[in-house]
Design an enzyme around this catalytic site. Structure first.
Site, PDB file in Angstrom:
ATOM      1  N   GLU A  63      -4.857   0.695  -0.339  1.00  0.00           N
ATOM      2  CA  GLU A  63      -4.646  -0.482   0.733  1.00  0.00           C
ATOM      3  C   GLU A  63      -5.290  -1.775  -0.863  1.00  0.00           C
ATOM      4  OE1 GLU A  63      -3.291  -1.472   3.464  1.00  0.00           O
ATOM      5  OE2 GLU A  63      -4.547  -1.195   5.220  1.00  0.00           O
TER       6      GLU A  63
ATOM      7  N   HIS B 109       0.516  -1.557  -0.145  1.00  0.00           N
ATOM      8  CA  HIS B 109      -0.055   0.078  -0.413  1.00  0.00           C
ATOM      9  C   HIS B 109       0.560   0.944   0.207  1.00  0.00           C
ATOM     10  CE1 HIS B 109       0.327  -0.711   4.551  1.00  0.00           C
ATOM     11  NE2 HIS B 109       0.350   0.386   4.340  1.00  0.00           N
TER      12      HIS B 109
HETATM   13  C1  GLP Z   1       2.080   3.326   6.756  1.00  0.00           C
HETATM   14  C2  GLP Z   1       1.538   4.279   6.324  1.00  0.00           C
HETATM   15  C3  GLP Z   1       2.188   4.123   5.518  1.00  0.00           C
HETATM   16  C4  GLP Z   1       3.623   4.068   5.603  1.00  0.00           C
HETATM   17  C5  GLP Z   1       3.575   2.332   5.837  1.00  0.00           C
HETATM   18  C6  GLP Z   1       5.130   1.983   5.772  1.00  0.00           C
HETATM   19  O1  GLP Z   1       0.863   2.371   7.142  1.00  0.00           O
HETATM   20  N1  GLP Z   1       0.464   4.637   6.109  1.00  0.00           N
HETATM   21  O2  GLP Z   1       1.660   5.499   4.821  1.00  0.00           O
HETATM   22  O3  GLP Z   1       4.180   4.003   3.628  1.00  0.00           O
HETATM   23  O4  GLP Z   1       2.917   2.815   7.701  1.00  0.00           O
HETATM   24  O5  GLP Z   1       5.198   2.608   7.446  1.00  0.00           O
HETATM   25  P1  GLP Z   1       7.279   1.885   8.083  1.00  0.00           P
HETATM   26  O6  GLP Z   1       7.724   3.161   7.160  1.00  0.00           O
HETATM   27  O7  GLP Z   1       7.136   2.730   9.015  1.00  0.00           O
HETATM   28  O8  GLP Z   1       7.274   0.319   7.490  1.00  0.00           O
END
Ligand code: GLP
Length: 262
Positions: free
Chosen positions: A148, A143
């Site tokens: 999603e 996503h």
């Molecule tokens: C969340 C956010 C996304 C982000 C993702 C990955 O779901 N809504 O925008 O890209 O997390 O997060 P992380 O960088 O902590 O793996």
């Protein structure tokens, strides 16, 4: 699509920060012609933010003429809730730089009417002249923002239900208790993201390897919304070695030969 394979997770953050700096500097924004950034939350962009703050502190960069739009927000968390994305951005970025508060735009997860809130957000992006550089992370399920699996590739800013996998993954920020994670969010759409003039996606670690594989070797499809990047004329994926482990050896060799991509 450009693909930058960095030697370490930290190198992803440094590369991204340097890129943002160069983009802002070469744009030379003014009050009448500001530079518009789309910004993510999550653990992946943390080092990028830290490095951008250092650039600011050393006088190499300022944000006086920069406008920002965050990509998403949990529904039901107020702006000052410690786990809201608004609070995240204040803590990790905005409170350390010179951006005027009225140039920061964030979706309000407490909005009484999410439809009105989301439409207004689209309008604000348009009035700002569109997003010049949109930066995103990617979820394990591919996503982007909170689009999603199954999100329309033409989707706009809207309210979405979060998948069980995302609730599970993001529970690390909520005392590892899934029941504490908001079940829905407001997010810019895939269509909104594709309208940015440039999109940069950051990915670190083996847990993101399937998403990176689908984005680069897979077909464009709504199940891995990050694959929509293939439709964008100016996109770059910046990842570390671990995030490439699901790619074919031949693909990685090809990408390295291109020194960044076509
Ligand atoms: C969340 C956010 C996304 C982000 C993702 C990955 O779901 N809504 O925008 O890209 O997390 O997060 P992380 O960088 O902590 O793996």
């Amino acid at each position: 699509m450009r693909v930058i394979i960095c030697p370490s997770p930290d190198a992803v953050g440094y590369w991204a920060a340097e890129y943002v700096k160069q983009r802002i500097q070469s744009f030379a924004p003014t009050a009448d012609r500001p530079f518009v950034l789309g910004l993510p939350t999550g653990s992946t962009p943390l080092l990028m933010y830290k490095t951008l703050i250092e650039f600011y502190q050393r006088g190499k960069l300022n944000f006086q003429n920069v406008i920002t739009f965050n990509l998403d927000e949990y529904v039901g968390l107020s702006l000052d809730h410690p786990q809201s994305y608004a609070a995240f951005m204040q803590q990790h970025f905005f409170s350390h730089i010179d951006i005027p508060q009225n140039q920061i735009y964030q979706l309000d997860g407490m909005a009484i009417d999410p439809v009105v809130e989301c439409q207004a957000y689209e309008d604000k992006i348009r009035v700002a002249g569109g997003i010049d550089l949109l930066i995103g992370g990617v979820g394990e399920d591919g996503h982007i923002a909170f689009n999603e699996p199954g999100s329309s590739l033409a989707s706009r800013t809207r309210r979405v239900r979060l998948s069980d996998r995302t609730l599970q993954s993001n529970s690390r920020f909520f005392d590892h208790e899934i029941r504490k994670v908001p079940k829905s969010a407001l997010t810019v759409g895939v269509g909104t993201i594709l309208e940015a003039r440039e999109v940069m996606i950051l990915a670190q670690g083996e847990q993101k390897a399937m998403a990176v594989q689908q984005a680069i070797e897979g077909s464009v499809n709504h199940w891995w919304t990050v694959s929509a990047l293939q439709l964008h004329p100016q996109s770059v994926i910046v990842c570390d070695e671990e995030a490439t482990v699901e790619l074919k050896v031949k693909t990685v060799r090809y990408l390295r030969g291109l020194d960044g991509g076509v």
